[in-house]
Design an enzyme around this catalytic site. Structure first.
Site, mmCIF file in Angstrom:
data_model
loop_
_atom_site.group_PDB
_atom_site.id
_atom_site.type_symbol
_atom_site.label_atom_id
_atom_site.label_comp_id
_atom_site.label_asym_id
_atom_site.label_seq_id
_atom_site.Cartn_x
_atom_site.Cartn_y
_atom_site.Cartn_z
ATOM 1 N N GLN A 24 0.849 -1.199 0.000
ATOM 2 C CA GLN A 24 0.000 0.000 0.000
ATOM 3 C C GLN A 24 0.877 1.238 0.000
ATOM 4 O O GLN A 24 0.378 2.355 -0.032
ATOM 5 C CB GLN A 24 -0.859 0.032 1.274
ATOM 6 C CG GLN A 24 -1.794 -1.143 1.419
ATOM 7 C CD GLN A 24 -2.350 -1.206 2.834
ATOM 8 O OE1 GLN A 24 -3.319 -0.521 3.165
ATOM 9 N NE2 GLN A 24 -1.764 -2.010 3.671
ATOM 10 N N ASN A 25 2.187 1.031 0.077
ATOM 11 C CA ASN A 25 3.095 2.177 0.151
ATOM 12 C C ASN A 25 3.363 2.760 -1.228
ATOM 13 O O ASN A 25 3.334 2.063 -2.235
ATOM 14 C CB ASN A 25 4.416 1.765 0.802
ATOM 15 C CG ASN A 25 4.212 1.343 2.239
ATOM 16 O OD1 ASN A 25 3.185 1.665 2.836
ATOM 17 N ND2 ASN A 25 5.155 0.609 2.782
ATOM 18 N N ASP A 64 6.191 4.626 -1.539
ATOM 19 C CA ASP A 64 7.551 5.163 -1.354
ATOM 20 C C ASP A 64 8.646 4.524 -2.196
ATOM 21 O O ASP A 64 9.811 4.947 -2.109
ATOM 22 C CB ASP A 64 7.930 5.105 0.132
ATOM 23 C CG ASP A 64 7.880 3.679 0.700
ATOM 24 O OD1 ASP A 64 8.035 2.712 -0.074
ATOM 25 O OD2 ASP A 64 7.673 3.543 1.917
ATOM 26 N N HIS A 78 -1.480 1.531 -4.258
ATOM 27 C CA HIS A 78 -1.761 2.962 -4.115
ATOM 28 C C HIS A 78 -0.839 3.827 -4.967
ATOM 29 O O HIS A 78 -0.694 5.020 -4.707
ATOM 30 C CB HIS A 78 -1.688 3.370 -2.636
ATOM 31 C CG HIS A 78 -2.765 2.738 -1.794
ATOM 32 N ND1 HIS A 78 -2.709 2.686 -0.427
ATOM 33 C CD2 HIS A 78 -3.933 2.150 -2.139
ATOM 34 C CE1 HIS A 78 -3.805 2.068 0.041
ATOM 35 N NE2 HIS A 78 -4.552 1.735 -0.982
ATOM 36 N N CYS A 87 -4.366 14.492 -20.597
ATOM 37 C CA CYS A 87 -4.164 13.502 -21.664
ATOM 38 C C CYS A 87 -3.637 12.161 -21.157
ATOM 39 O O CYS A 87 -3.506 11.218 -21.935
ATOM 40 C CB CYS A 87 -3.233 14.063 -22.749
ATOM 41 S SG CYS A 87 -1.489 14.109 -22.259
ATOM 42 N N CYS A 113 0.496 18.729 -23.714
ATOM 43 C CA CYS A 113 -0.792 19.410 -23.879
ATOM 44 C C CYS A 113 -0.990 20.560 -22.892
ATOM 45 O O CYS A 113 -2.007 21.241 -22.941
ATOM 46 C CB CYS A 113 -1.940 18.397 -23.762
ATOM 47 S SG CYS A 113 -2.326 17.931 -22.070
ATOM 48 N N GLY A 154 3.069 -4.476 8.962
ATOM 49 C CA GLY A 154 3.064 -3.024 9.166
ATOM 50 C C GLY A 154 1.894 -2.295 8.537
ATOM 51 O O GLY A 154 2.054 -1.207 8.005
ATOM 52 N N THR A 155 0.734 -2.907 8.623
ATOM 53 C CA THR A 155 -0.442 -2.196 8.131
ATOM 54 C C THR A 155 -1.518 -2.169 9.215
ATOM 55 O O THR A 155 -1.704 -3.144 9.934
ATOM 56 C CB THR A 155 -0.977 -2.789 6.800
ATOM 57 O OG1 THR A 155 -2.181 -2.113 6.460
ATOM 58 C CG2 THR A 155 -1.230 -4.272 6.883
ATOM 59 N N SER A 156 -2.184 -1.024 9.317
ATOM 60 C CA SER A 156 -3.195 -0.876 10.365
ATOM 61 C C SER A 156 -4.473 -1.617 9.999
ATOM 62 O O SER A 156 -5.372 -1.735 10.816
ATOM 63 C CB SER A 156 -3.487 0.604 10.592
ATOM 64 O OG SER A 156 -3.874 1.207 9.378
#
Ligand code: NAD
Ligand code: ZN
Length: 250
Positions: free
Chosen positions: A100-101, A103, A118, A129, A150, A187-189
């Site tokens: 989901q990072n 970085d 993400h 465009c 553009c 490391g994910t909430s």
């Protein structure tokens, strides 16, 4: 660290492993997480910045925020958890890393295939465009980057609140979660859907789900095993155990 017999068995034999990482995997590199006591959330309100309406209202401010985050990311390095996951990819036959990072640290650590749910802060595209130009950034005078083809407004290639996740990456992540034997949620909430549903998908398809986090989360009661502690310690230890148990096996 002592693992359950089931986890040990899977570290020895699993041919299909799926990993989901969140901001916590990068915390020890020095990239702030959004939640937690010193998360970015505490100082800024990303909901107010990370959405398309905010961007249209004030593209200078949103670009400045991303330029700041990009600068922070360029100043840090992948940590032992990112590096261990890159090595795990070369050991396990069917290995899928979902993050989901935004970085870019998994790719910098040497992971070859990463499903970025993400987006990635290193990429930008034109809102008019659709052309990608990853070299753009805000200039000193805070002028927002424009498309060289553009003239349209460029935006970071990240998924904002209210936006869809990239369909292909999400489908592949769900498939990998559905077929793996061992699933690691690191490391994910586990509160930001739909990504947070991926470990549960793995569990309902029969995978053994292990959570690695410095604290308990919303999905802790629904995983098979929780390893509580920092990712940069626990993930390399899991890799070392995997290598030890697989020694001598082709
Ligand atoms: P989050 O910020 O909501 O939660 C981070 C989790 O990591 C928490 O549960 C915390 O307990 C845990 N944690 C903190 N330090 C840890 C460590 N050293 N080892 C293991 N766990 C640790 O993160 P999330 O669930 O990924 O949030 C989702 C959104 O935030 C995503 O959209 C993500 O893109 C975005 N985000 C990305 C970055 C990044 O790219 N590095 C940084 C901040 C937020
Ligand atoms: Zn354009």
């Amino acid at each position: 660290m002592k693992y359950s017999p089931r986890l040990d068995e899977l570290l020895r034999t699993a041919e299909s492993v799926c990993v989901l990482t969140g901001a916590g995997v990068s915390a020890e590199s020095g990239v702030a997480t959004f939640r937690g006591p010193d998360g970015l959330w505490a100082k800024l309100k990303p909901e107010e910045l990370a959405n398309f309406d905010a961007f249209l209202r004030n593209p200078e401010l949103v670009w400045e925020w991303y330029a700041y985050r990009k600068k922070v990311i360029h100043e840090v390095s992948p940590n032992a958890a990112h590096i261990a996951l890159a090595e795990m990819e070369s050991i396990v036959r069917d290995f899928t890393l979902v993050t989901q990072n935004i970085d870019n640290l998994h790719l910098r650590a040497g992971s070859k295939r990463v499903l970025e749910l993400h987006g990635n802060i290193e990429r930008s595209y034109c809102t008019a465009c659709g052309r990608f130009d990853n070299t753009v950034t805000v200039t000193e005078d805070r002028r927002v980057p424009r498309c060289s083809q553009c003239g349209g407004l460029m935006r970071p290639d990240v998924v904002w609140f209210g936006e869809m996740l990239p369909q292909e990456e999400f489908d592949q992540a769900e498939e990998a979660a559905g077929r793996c034997e061992l699933f690691l949620s690191i490391g994910t909430s586990a509160v930001v859907y739909p990504a947070a549903g991926i470990p549960l998908r793995a569990r309902s398809s029969g995978a053994y789900v292990v959570e690695v986090n410095t604290e308990h989360t919303d999905i802790s009661p629904r995983v098979n095993e929780s390893l509580v502690g920092p990712a940069a310690t626990i993930v390399p230890a899991l890799l070392a155990r995997m290598k030890e148990l697989r020694k001598g096996t082709p």
